[in-house]
Design a protein around this motif. Sequence first.
Motif, PDB file in Angstrom:
ATOM      1  N   THR A 116       0.823  -1.218   0.000  1.00  0.00           N
ATOM      2  CA  THR A 116       0.000   0.000   0.000  1.00  0.00           C
ATOM      3  C   THR A 116       0.858   1.270   0.000  1.00  0.00           C
ATOM      4  OG1 THR A 116      -0.187   0.043   2.412  1.00  0.00           O
ATOM      5  CG2 THR A 116      -1.906  -1.129   1.204  1.00  0.00           C
ATOM      6  N   ALA A 162       3.175   1.780  -1.978  1.00  0.00           N
ATOM      7  CA  ALA A 162       3.322   2.111  -3.405  1.00  0.00           C
ATOM      8  C   ALA A 162       2.165   2.984  -3.874  1.00  0.00           C
ATOM      9  CB  ALA A 162       3.411   0.828  -4.228  1.00  0.00           C
ATOM     10  N   TYR A 209       0.517   5.206  -1.995  1.00  0.00           N
ATOM     11  CA  TYR A 209       0.763   6.564  -1.476  1.00  0.00           C
ATOM     12  C   TYR A 209       1.875   7.247  -2.273  1.00  0.00           C
ATOM     13  CZ  TYR A 209      -2.450   5.896   2.313  1.00  0.00           C
ATOM     14  OH  TYR A 209      -3.608   5.709   3.021  1.00  0.00           O
ATOM     15  N   ARG A 210       2.866   6.454  -2.671  1.00  0.00           N
ATOM     16  CA  ARG A 210       3.973   7.016  -3.452  1.00  0.00           C
ATOM     17  C   ARG A 210       3.470   7.459  -4.825  1.00  0.00           C
ATOM     18  NH1 ARG A 210       9.269   5.261  -1.818  1.00  0.00           N
ATOM     19  NH2 ARG A 210       9.161   4.420   0.296  1.00  0.00           N
ATOM     20  N   SER A 226       9.599   9.220  -1.221  1.00  0.00           N
ATOM     21  CA  SER A 226       9.346   8.603   0.104  1.00  0.00           C
ATOM     22  C   SER A 226       8.934   9.699   1.079  1.00  0.00           C
ATOM     23  CB  SER A 226      10.603   7.939   0.670  1.00  0.00           C
ATOM     24  OG  SER A 226      11.165   7.066  -0.254  1.00  0.00           O
ATOM     25  N   ALA A 237       5.501  11.296   0.066  1.00  0.00           N
ATOM     26  CA  ALA A 237       4.402  10.325   0.282  1.00  0.00           C
ATOM     27  C   ALA A 237       3.999  10.342   1.756  1.00  0.00           C
ATOM     28  CB  ALA A 237       4.841   8.931  -0.138  1.00  0.00           C
ATOM     29  N   ALA A 255       0.343  11.624   3.034  1.00  0.00           N
ATOM     30  CA  ALA A 255      -0.439  10.524   3.628  1.00  0.00           C
ATOM     31  C   ALA A 255      -1.222  10.963   4.858  1.00  0.00           C
ATOM     32  CB  ALA A 255       0.479   9.365   3.978  1.00  0.00           C
ATOM     33  N   ARG A 285      -6.393   9.620   1.971  1.00  0.00           N
ATOM     34  CA  ARG A 285      -6.441   8.286   2.583  1.00  0.00           C
ATOM     35  C   ARG A 285      -7.734   7.568   2.208  1.00  0.00           C
ATOM     36  NH1 ARG A 285      -2.122   7.526   5.636  1.00  0.00           N
ATOM     37  NH2 ARG A 285      -2.795   5.408   6.046  1.00  0.00           N
ATOM     38  N   GLY A 341       1.630  -2.118   5.078  1.00  0.00           N
ATOM     39  CA  GLY A 341       1.480  -0.659   5.139  1.00  0.00           C
ATOM     40  C   GLY A 341       1.664  -0.154   6.550  1.00  0.00           C
ATOM     41  N   ARG A 342       0.865   0.843   6.900  1.00  0.00           N
ATOM     42  CA  ARG A 342       0.977   1.443   8.237  1.00  0.00           C
ATOM     43  C   ARG A 342      -0.307   1.224   9.065  1.00  0.00           C
ATOM     44  NH1 ARG A 342       4.853   2.206   5.647  1.00  0.00           N
ATOM     45  NH2 ARG A 342       6.532   3.733   5.861  1.00  0.00           N
ATOM     46  N   ASP A 343      -1.445   1.086   8.360  1.00  0.00           N
ATOM     47  CA  ASP A 343      -2.740   1.034   9.060  1.00  0.00           C
ATOM     48  C   ASP A 343      -3.568  -0.172   8.612  1.00  0.00           C
ATOM     49  OD1 ASP A 343      -3.153   1.831   6.467  1.00  0.00           O
ATOM     50  OD2 ASP A 343      -4.670   3.335   6.932  1.00  0.00           O
ATOM     51  N   ILE A 344      -2.891  -1.235   8.191  1.00  0.00           N
ATOM     52  CA  ILE A 344      -3.630  -2.376   7.627  1.00  0.00           C
ATOM     53  C   ILE A 344      -4.370  -3.140   8.733  1.00  0.00           C
ATOM     54  CG2 ILE A 344      -3.499  -4.414   6.139  1.00  0.00           C
ATOM     55  CD1 ILE A 344      -2.632  -1.639   4.885  1.00  0.00           C
ATOM     56  N   ARG A 387      10.055  10.757   8.684  1.00  0.00           N
ATOM     57  CA  ARG A 387       8.924   9.925   8.219  1.00  0.00           C
ATOM     58  C   ARG A 387       8.273   9.175   9.377  1.00  0.00           C
ATOM     59  NH1 ARG A 387      10.618   6.031   3.661  1.00  0.00           N
ATOM     60  NH2 ARG A 387       8.425   5.516   3.755  1.00  0.00           N
ATOM     61  N   ASP A 432       4.427   9.557  10.201  1.00  0.00           N
ATOM     62  CA  ASP A 432       3.564   8.371  10.078  1.00  0.00           C
ATOM     63  C   ASP A 432       2.915   7.964  11.401  1.00  0.00           C
ATOM     64  OD1 ASP A 432       4.352   8.388   7.464  1.00  0.00           O
ATOM     65  OD2 ASP A 432       5.709   6.675   7.613  1.00  0.00           O
ATOM     66  N   ARG A 447       0.378  11.434  12.973  1.00  0.00           N
ATOM     67  CA  ARG A 447      -0.732  12.086  12.256  1.00  0.00           C
ATOM     68  C   ARG A 447      -2.065  11.726  12.923  1.00  0.00           C
ATOM     69  NH1 ARG A 447       0.611   8.169   7.549  1.00  0.00           N
ATOM     70  NH2 ARG A 447      -0.505   6.347   8.282  1.00  0.00           N
TER      71      ARG A 447
END
Length: 349
Positions: free
Chosen positions: A156, A158, A160-161, A221, A224, A228, A234, A254-257, A305, A309, A312
Amino acid sequence: MIPLGTMSAMQLLSIRGATVCQNTVSSIESCTQRLYEQILLTNNLGVDSNISAVFVSMTRDLDACFAARGLRKYDVPMFSSVEPNIKGALKRCIRLLVQVNCEYTKVAQHIYLGGAKTLRPDKAKFVVAMDGPAGSGKSTLAKIIAQRLGVVHLDTGALYRAAAIKLIKTGVYKEGLTLDLDRLSQVLANTTIKMDYDALISRVYLDGIDISQDIREPNISRIASIVASNPFLRQYLNKIQSQVASQQSCVIDGRDIGTVIAPNADFKFFVKASEQERAKRRYNDLVRKGQSIDLDSVMVDMKERDYNDSTREVAPLYQASDAILVDTTDRTVVQSVSYIMRHIFGKNG
Ligand code: DC
């Protein structure tokens, strides 16, 4: 003799199921019962349905008792057997084959519970969620785990990028400024981001153009991670992710999966590594790609980052309470993969 006209057509329907358990009498009995009851429930059958036989198999590592013991109370004819001892096969697994006489039109719903879901990704949809900070190794691991399980891998980050590239190109992203919501929604309405995750190396297309290389630039990076934090962006990308997760078995990183996209994922992992180790990996990656960069600036970027991340307001990065922690600092990729696979295959049904 029954006149043909009064007889509805019947069939002997075979329904399969599998589960995994611990090698104790209570676990074997209760897991077998649960699997059997789930087979009946899902297939709209009662204990008094016309069940002609139940075939029960166990892997050799289960020897505390016969799994069929768990089904004695149902008073159905049973037959027990042992699975062949194949290297790499799912451990502590109980399989059932339930044969029932029923109307001709009925279609079998096969049941795979817990770790046994991975036996048939085509029959039982499952989601593996992998979250973690930059450089923790989650994407590398997710890719290998997806290949080992024979399912799709969705990176995921990718997405955001790719979105960051579009927002830079269209001037919606301006250094130091908040994104303009009207322009953002206009641009996103005219954007298509597609991932070709069937290929061994997944590719990302922005408005039909392959941007798989471009998204790995350090500046992308950084941006993104900044864009994000925008809730509207989002929401837009969440739709793409939820669609993939609802259609097929997959590994998503990802970060929030595990917290937002797939809070009910069947397997959740949180991948982490020390700051020094993560910065070193990023640095080596960039050097391998021919970029001239120093370790200190990689560390500064990474900390920025991490901060963006995890602080937020919407969907920050954190470990879901039911996620298994995988610390890759002192583990090789092979060691981390087998640690994760042990959890997936060993999960108690
Ligand atoms: O995993 P990555 O480094 O490719 O992700 C790039 C950025 O995208 C990351 O810094 C934060 C954002 N991201 C996110 O907010 N939520 C995700 N599920 C994936 C990535």
